[in-house]
Design an enzyme around this catalytic site. Sequence first.
Site, short mmCIF file in Angstrom:
data_model
loop_
_atom_site.label_atom_id
_atom_site.label_comp_id
_atom_site.label_asym_id
_atom_site.label_seq_id
_atom_site.Cartn_x
_atom_site.Cartn_y
_atom_site.Cartn_z
N ASP A 93 37.38 12.86 -77.81
CA ASP A 93 38.61 13.22 -78.55
C ASP A 93 38.97 12.07 -79.46
OD1 ASP A 93 41.07 15.49 -77.72
OD2 ASP A 93 41.51 13.88 -79.16
N ARG A 142 45.25 9.88 -75.69
CA ARG A 142 44.85 10.96 -74.78
C ARG A 142 43.68 10.50 -73.89
NH1 ARG A 142 45.97 15.58 -72.02
NH2 ARG A 142 44.43 17.23 -72.22
N CYS A 178 48.65 30.44 -80.62
CA CYS A 178 47.64 31.51 -80.50
C CYS A 178 48.19 32.81 -81.08
CB CYS A 178 47.25 31.70 -79.04
SG CYS A 178 46.31 30.32 -78.39
N ARG A 197 54.35 23.37 -79.47
CA ARG A 197 53.81 23.66 -80.80
C ARG A 197 54.22 25.06 -81.26
NH1 ARG A 197 47.71 22.53 -79.82
NH2 ARG A 197 48.34 23.35 -77.81
N1 LIG Z 1 46.02 26.61 -75.84
C1 LIG Z 1 45.71 27.86 -75.62
O1 LIG Z 1 46.37 28.57 -74.92
C2 LIG Z 1 44.48 28.48 -76.21
C3 LIG Z 1 43.94 29.61 -75.60
C4 LIG Z 1 42.80 30.17 -76.14
C5 LIG Z 1 42.24 29.63 -77.30
N2 LIG Z 1 42.82 28.56 -77.90
C6 LIG Z 1 42.19 28.03 -79.10
O2 LIG Z 1 41.43 26.89 -78.72
C7 LIG Z 1 41.45 25.91 -79.76
C8 LIG Z 1 41.99 24.60 -79.22
O3 LIG Z 1 43.32 24.78 -78.83
P1 LIG Z 1 44.09 23.78 -77.87
O4 LIG Z 1 45.35 24.44 -77.47
O5 LIG Z 1 43.19 23.24 -76.81
O6 LIG Z 1 44.41 22.59 -78.90
P2 LIG Z 1 45.00 21.16 -78.53
O7 LIG Z 1 45.75 20.71 -79.72
O8 LIG Z 1 45.67 21.19 -77.20
O9 LIG Z 1 43.71 20.25 -78.36
C9 LIG Z 1 42.83 19.96 -79.36
C10 LIG Z 1 42.29 18.56 -79.15
O10 LIG Z 1 41.32 18.34 -80.16
C11 LIG Z 1 41.44 17.01 -80.60
N3 LIG Z 1 40.83 16.91 -81.93
C12 LIG Z 1 41.32 17.33 -83.12
N4 LIG Z 1 40.43 17.11 -84.09
C13 LIG Z 1 39.36 16.52 -83.51
C14 LIG Z 1 38.12 16.03 -83.99
N5 LIG Z 1 37.81 16.09 -85.29
N6 LIG Z 1 37.26 15.49 -83.11
C15 LIG Z 1 37.57 15.40 -81.79
N7 LIG Z 1 38.74 15.83 -81.27
C16 LIG Z 1 39.61 16.40 -82.13
C17 LIG Z 1 42.93 16.73 -80.59
O11 LIG Z 1 43.18 15.34 -80.54
C18 LIG Z 1 43.35 17.48 -79.32
O12 LIG Z 1 43.35 16.62 -78.18
C19 LIG Z 1 42.28 26.53 -80.89
O13 LIG Z 1 41.44 27.20 -81.76
C20 LIG Z 1 43.15 27.53 -80.16
O14 LIG Z 1 43.56 28.59 -80.99
C21 LIG Z 1 43.91 27.95 -77.37
#
Ligand SMILES: NC(=O)c1ccc[n+]([C@@H]2O[C@H](COP(=O)([O-])OP(=O)(O)OC[C@H]3O[C@@H](n4cnc5c(N)ncnc54)[C@H](O)[C@@H]3O)[C@@H](O)[C@H]2O)c1
Length: 427
Positions: free
Chosen positions: A33, A38, A267, A338
């Site tokens: 990450d 984090r 989402c 968010r």
């Molecule tokens: N949170 C949910 O409930 C959920 C459920 C299903 C799908 N999703 C999808 O999953 C994906 C991720 O969502 P999330 O909620 O886990 O996001 P999040 O923001 O909680 O986590 C994303 C992580 O990615 C890291 N990051 C960002 N850019 C990066 C890079 N270039 N290299 C490495 N790390 C990087 C961030 O620092 C962060 O820790 C999204 O597309 C979301 O729509 C989310």
Amino acid sequence: MGKKVKIGIIGLGYVGLPLARLFATKFPVVGFDINKERIKELREGLDVTKEVEKDVLRSVLVNDTINDKGLFCSFKLEDIADCNYYIITVPTPVDKNNRPDLTPLFKSSESVGKVLKKGDTVIYESTVYPGVTEDECVPVLEKFSNLIFNTDFYIGYSPERINPGDKEHTVDKILKVTAGSTLESAKEINDLYSSVITAGTHLAPSIKVAEAAKVIENSQRDINIAFVNELAKIFNLMNIDTQAVLEAAGTKWNFIPFKPGLVGGHCIGVDPYYLAQKAQEIGYHPEIILAGRRMNDSMGEYISSEIIKLMLKKDLKIKGAKVLILGITFKENCPDVRNTKVVDVVRSLKEYGLDITIFDPLADPYQVLSEYSLQTVKELPREKFDALVLAVAHKEFLEMNFDGLKNPKAVIYDVKGVLGDRCDKKL
Ligand SMILES: NC(=O)c1ccc[n+]([C@@H]2O[C@H](COP(=O)([O-])OP(=O)(O)OC[C@H]3O[C@@H](n4cnc5c(N)ncnc54)[C@H](O)[C@@H]3O)[C@@H](O)[C@H]2O)c1
């Protein structure tokens, strides 16, 4: 699995961390990450998203990348260099005009491209519109790796379906859709997930089918909620209790249960825009999807006007009235703020001149302040209010005694419909 597996998970957020933890019970996993803070917290066993408990996380953490299994967390790209599976779980937000912002996907594909080797597989889990993985991400992987797609490396798509804050439907217990760029890679990817997902997998016939399946799951929820939000507006005008109507209708075997409310988060309130954008690009104007979005985005303002009417009916002075908002997160029992739409209620109430206090035991006050310029408190204030608004159904609020918080004529408005007859009005 035939070949030796080493997995790099890119993005350790709500989706990436639980997945990394799960795979780490069987395989060597490096969680990567770009957020150094984090990584530091995770190495200490602390997950601020509260998706993975401290002891569960600690039970898989390892201190280096040369283990048979376990999770090593890092912000250094070189630590994922010897992985052969890369799983990308970075955010897919929209910009201020609600257009898909693929920057995190491009950046993370660039990182993976730099360490990609012959024979590797890159799997995307982020929610996208059909075509993003193959048409947008693959060119980045090819450019930064100098390798040829489907000859030197393969890709997959496996959408995540977790529900933050839900301790029952955890990642291993949710059936997972998988897809791959060739028949062989699809089978390999499916086997990889099957080895840890106890609920099983569904191998989709193509990556675009898997991408489309995920984005319609959330769009369907959005549209269904928009419909009951419209019903709430109609029945409120008619003085009919919407929840009672839904309860009565719900006795029919094929009536689908949805509740009115605010649709926030990253989402359900965001993904339909991904589908809508793609539809518009190819010349189709999506009417139902965008109507659903408009309806759900109007609810904050609507709720605030309902609260004002309720206060006026009780002869409460509006300007300067003290209001306690219970909950600011986008959903119950989860610290995620968010795209929370409680903010719309607060902003609208402020326009009427109300004095707002926001109490949320789960939300991080610094995050709320930096994202929304709003003050929140984590301790219940020792004051009395003219109106209490239950905005989020956190466990802590359900059994709460509101008597000590109310001025004599105070009103209680229940956005979530969970307080029964303890409220004056619900959505
Ligand atoms: N949170 C949910 O409930 C959920 C459920 C299903 C799908 N999703 C999808 O999953 C994906 C991720 O969502 P999330 O909620 O886990 O996001 P999040 O923001 O909680 O986590 C994303 C992580 O990615 C890291 N990051 C960002 N850019 C990066 C890079 N270039 N290299 C490495 N790390 C990087 C961030 O620092 C962060 O820790 C999204 O597309 C979301 O729509 C989310």
